[in-house]
Design an enzyme around this catalytic site. Structure first.
Site, PDB file in Angstrom:
ATOM      1  N   ARG A  61       1.190  -0.971  -0.355  1.00  0.00           N
ATOM      2  CA  ARG A  61      -0.107  -0.274   0.227  1.00  0.00           C
ATOM      3  C   ARG A  61       0.928   1.585  -0.421  1.00  0.00           C
ATOM      4  O   ARG A  61       1.423   1.372   0.853  1.00  0.00           O
ATOM      5  CB  ARG A  61      -0.702  -0.535   1.090  1.00  0.00           C
ATOM      6  CG  ARG A  61      -1.677   0.936   1.056  1.00  0.00           C
ATOM      7  CD  ARG A  61      -2.290   0.720   3.016  1.00  0.00           C
ATOM      8  NE  ARG A  61      -1.699   1.625   3.363  1.00  0.00           N
ATOM      9  CZ  ARG A  61      -1.414   1.908   4.875  1.00  0.00           C
ATOM     10  NH1 ARG A  61      -1.732   0.667   5.560  1.00  0.00           N
ATOM     11  NH2 ARG A  61      -0.489   2.430   5.420  1.00  0.00           N
ATOM     12  N   HIS A  91      -3.365   4.258   4.990  1.00  0.00           N
ATOM     13  CA  HIS A  91      -4.304   3.319   4.861  1.00  0.00           C
ATOM     14  C   HIS A  91      -5.309   3.863   4.690  1.00  0.00           C
ATOM     15  O   HIS A  91      -6.677   3.950   3.636  1.00  0.00           O
ATOM     16  CB  HIS A  91      -4.862   3.325   6.861  1.00  0.00           C
ATOM     17  CG  HIS A  91      -5.798   2.108   6.017  1.00  0.00           C
ATOM     18  ND1 HIS A  91      -5.773   0.778   6.625  1.00  0.00           N
ATOM     19  CD2 HIS A  91      -6.964   2.975   7.046  1.00  0.00           C
ATOM     20  CE1 HIS A  91      -7.021   0.340   6.160  1.00  0.00           C
ATOM     21  NE2 HIS A  91      -7.764   1.357   7.576  1.00  0.00           N
ATOM     22  N   TYR A 146       4.998   5.328  11.510  1.00  0.00           N
ATOM     23  CA  TYR A 146       5.037   3.694  11.349  1.00  0.00           C
ATOM     24  C   TYR A 146       6.001   3.648  10.554  1.00  0.00           C
ATOM     25  O   TYR A 146       5.928   1.444  10.321  1.00  0.00           O
ATOM     26  CB  TYR A 146       3.797   2.855  11.790  1.00  0.00           C
ATOM     27  CG  TYR A 146       2.507   3.325  10.390  1.00  0.00           C
ATOM     28  CD1 TYR A 146       2.688   2.098   9.996  1.00  0.00           C
ATOM     29  CD2 TYR A 146       1.412   4.312  10.819  1.00  0.00           C
ATOM     30  CE1 TYR A 146       1.657   3.237   8.436  1.00  0.00           C
ATOM     31  CE2 TYR A 146       0.807   4.074  10.121  1.00  0.00           C
ATOM     32  CZ  TYR A 146       0.359   3.167   9.029  1.00  0.00           C
ATOM     33  OH  TYR A 146      -0.631   3.152   7.673  1.00  0.00           O
TER      34      TYR A 146
HETATM   35  C1  LIG Z   1     -14.735  -5.524  12.389  1.00  0.00           C
HETATM   36  C2  LIG Z   1     -14.424  -4.923  12.124  1.00  0.00           C
HETATM   37  N1  LIG Z   1     -12.703  -4.204  12.965  1.00  0.00           N
HETATM   38  C3  LIG Z   1     -12.539  -3.296  12.695  1.00  0.00           C
HETATM   39  C4  LIG Z   1     -12.518  -2.622  11.455  1.00  0.00           C
HETATM   40  C5  LIG Z   1     -11.305  -1.783  11.676  1.00  0.00           C
HETATM   41  N2  LIG Z   1     -10.364  -1.632  10.322  1.00  0.00           N
HETATM   42  C6  LIG Z   1     -10.900  -1.050   9.439  1.00  0.00           C
HETATM   43  S1  LIG Z   1      -9.602  -1.112   7.998  1.00  0.00           S
HETATM   44  C7  LIG Z   1      -8.849  -2.418   9.518  1.00  0.00           C
HETATM   45  C8  LIG Z   1      -7.417  -3.096   9.027  1.00  0.00           C
HETATM   46  C9  LIG Z   1      -8.138  -3.837   8.065  1.00  0.00           C
HETATM   47  O1  LIG Z   1      -6.239  -4.414   7.391  1.00  0.00           O
HETATM   48  P1  LIG Z   1      -5.922  -5.672   6.255  1.00  0.00           P
HETATM   49  O2  LIG Z   1      -7.040  -6.944   6.250  1.00  0.00           O
HETATM   50  O3  LIG Z   1      -5.195  -5.653   6.248  1.00  0.00           O
HETATM   51  O4  LIG Z   1      -6.470  -4.422   4.969  1.00  0.00           O
HETATM   52  P2  LIG Z   1      -6.380  -3.532   4.155  1.00  0.00           P
HETATM   53  O5  LIG Z   1      -7.333  -2.021   5.073  1.00  0.00           O
HETATM   54  O6  LIG Z   1      -4.461  -3.332   4.395  1.00  0.00           O
HETATM   55  O7  LIG Z   1      -6.326  -3.296   2.500  1.00  0.00           O
HETATM   56  C10 LIG Z   1      -9.071  -2.219  10.420  1.00  0.00           C
HETATM   57  C11 LIG Z   1      -8.555  -3.165  11.874  1.00  0.00           C
HETATM   58  C12 LIG Z   1     -13.453  -2.629  10.714  1.00  0.00           C
HETATM   59  N3  LIG Z   1     -13.165  -2.138   9.601  1.00  0.00           N
HETATM   60  N4  LIG Z   1     -14.384  -3.760  11.190  1.00  0.00           N
END
Ligand SMILES: Cc1ncc(C[n+]2csc(CCOP(=O)(O)OP(=O)(O)O)c2C)c(N)n1
Ligand SMILES: [Mg+2]
Length: 376
Positions: A266, A270, A279
């Protein structure tokens, strides 16, 4: 099949331990497993994939800019992940069905969403930016991993319909720690459901590096559920296409689910609410810039005499046109009446919804004295 893992030391950070067909410098290399799946991808087909990736990068940049200008509430950028998104989505059939996460703008684009399809929900105008049935893609899921369960349920429906359609679902490295994703894999394997799991391992779950929650390659988990998997260079659109074709064929021919770990990065934050400089180091970002999914295709096409100024101009014009359409469509949107948030939640009206509408309507009435402008 899991792509052969070489050595055991520090696997979690070995992003080069992947199946690959185009090196970062644009050199075409052979891979026994992947080559047969892309034998028909000629220079013209690769140019099409390149154009898609450039247009996607531009849609993404426009989304970021519109958020910074206060025109959309939030944006989850996908810069750096274009090869994973375009390679997987373009390998699907029109009548297959996609279940993407919030970051898969490229999947939505490849499935055929119109300019407003990228922006309406992010602007906060509606739950959904498009009609899922029109483009064969569910609305992007924000609840981490939930879409994998929806995908498996849909795939089980396909089984009962007796068609040869396939479902694909995209989720992140962080999502693989979520119960939903693991439960989805249990059901998919048990029912031999025609579903492809695509894990976009972009190295981070917000600020958490993948190594914190995955001490071994994520692709290695799927076989534990009875699901064959492949770990592929997610910045190599040719390798991603090959892996996805393998996975789709596996699912379509009744052999059950398949899993792809696309190792990517990425490049941006985020979301627009995040500051990644807190970070991760500039050096890390630079290293991944050297693995950019677009430049390696350009380098390869140049080496084949298939990338000239004329082609570059056509691609630039296509992305300018798309960016202008996204922007003008966004700016032309009128604010939806607040009560419309309750439309289209259920197929049929029901008493619970009526109750909520009555309550919400009364609540909105409470603002009438302060501002006559609250749109109902
Ligand atoms: C059930 C849930 N827990 C926490 C969140 C908050 N949250 C949003 S994105 C994220 C991280 C996701 O990381 P990843 O699966 O690696 O996907 P990326 O964002 O890197 O594409 C979190 C913890 C959420 N949206 N849904
Ligand atoms: Mg991630």
């Amino acid at each position: 099949m899991v792509h052969t893992l070489t050595g055991t030391a520090d696997l979690k950070t070995d992003v080069d331990d992947v199946a690959r067909l185009l090196t970062a410098d644009g050199e075409r290399i052979a891979d026994h497993d992947l080559d047969p799946w892309v034998a028909d991808i000629d220079v013209q087909a690769l140019r099409d994939l390149y154009r898609d990736m450039v247009v996607l990068r531009r849609i993404d940049a426009e989304g970021m800019a519109l958020q910074r200008q206060g025109q959309v509430g939030l944006w989850a950028p996908c810069q750096g992940q274009e090869a994973t998104q375009i390679g997987t989505a373009r390998a699907m059939r029109a009548d297959d069905f996609a279940f993407p996460s919030y970051r898969e703008t490229g999947v939505t684009y490849a499935r055929g969403a119109k300019p407003e399809g990228y922006i309406r929900a992010w602007r906060g105008e509606a739950h959904s930016s498009y009609d899922p049935n029109e483009i064969g893609a569910a609305i992007p899921q924000i609840i981490i991993g939930a879409q994998t369960l929806h995908a498996v349920g849909y795939a089980m429906g396909i089984q009962r319909d007796g068609t040869d359609q396939v479902v694909a679902t995209w989720f992140g490295d962080g999502a693989t720690s979520q119960g939903d994703v693991n439960e989805a894999m249990v059901f998919a394997a048990s029912y031999h459901a025609p579903v492809v799991f695509v894990c976009s391992n972009n190295q981070y779950a917000i600020s958490e590096p993948v190594g914190v929650q995955a001490t071994a390659p994520i692709a290695g988990r799927a076989p534990g559920f009875g699901i064959p998997s492949m770990r592929v260079d997610g910045n190599d659109v040719l390798a991603v296409t090959a892996a996805m074709r393998w996975a789709l064929d596996h699912a379509r021919s009744g052999k059950g689910p398949a899993f792809i770990e696309a190792v990517t990065y990425r490049m941006g934050p985020h979301t627009t609410s995040d500051d990644p400089t807190r970070y991760r180091s500039p050096g890390e970002l630079d290293a991944w810039r050297g693995r950019d999914p677009l430049t390696r295709v350009e380098a390869y096409l140049r080496s084949q005499g298939a990338f000239d100024d004329e082609f570059a101009a056509v691609v630039a014009a296509a992305s300018d046109e798309m960016a202008a359409a996204v922007r003008s469509t966004c700016l032309a949107m009128t604010t939806a009446p607040a009560l419309s948030i309750l439309d289209d939640v259920y197929a049929e009206p029901h008493a619970g919804l009526d109750e909520e509408r009555t309550w919400f309507s009364a609540y909105l009435d409470g603002f009438q004295d302060e501002s006559a402008e609250v749109a109902r």
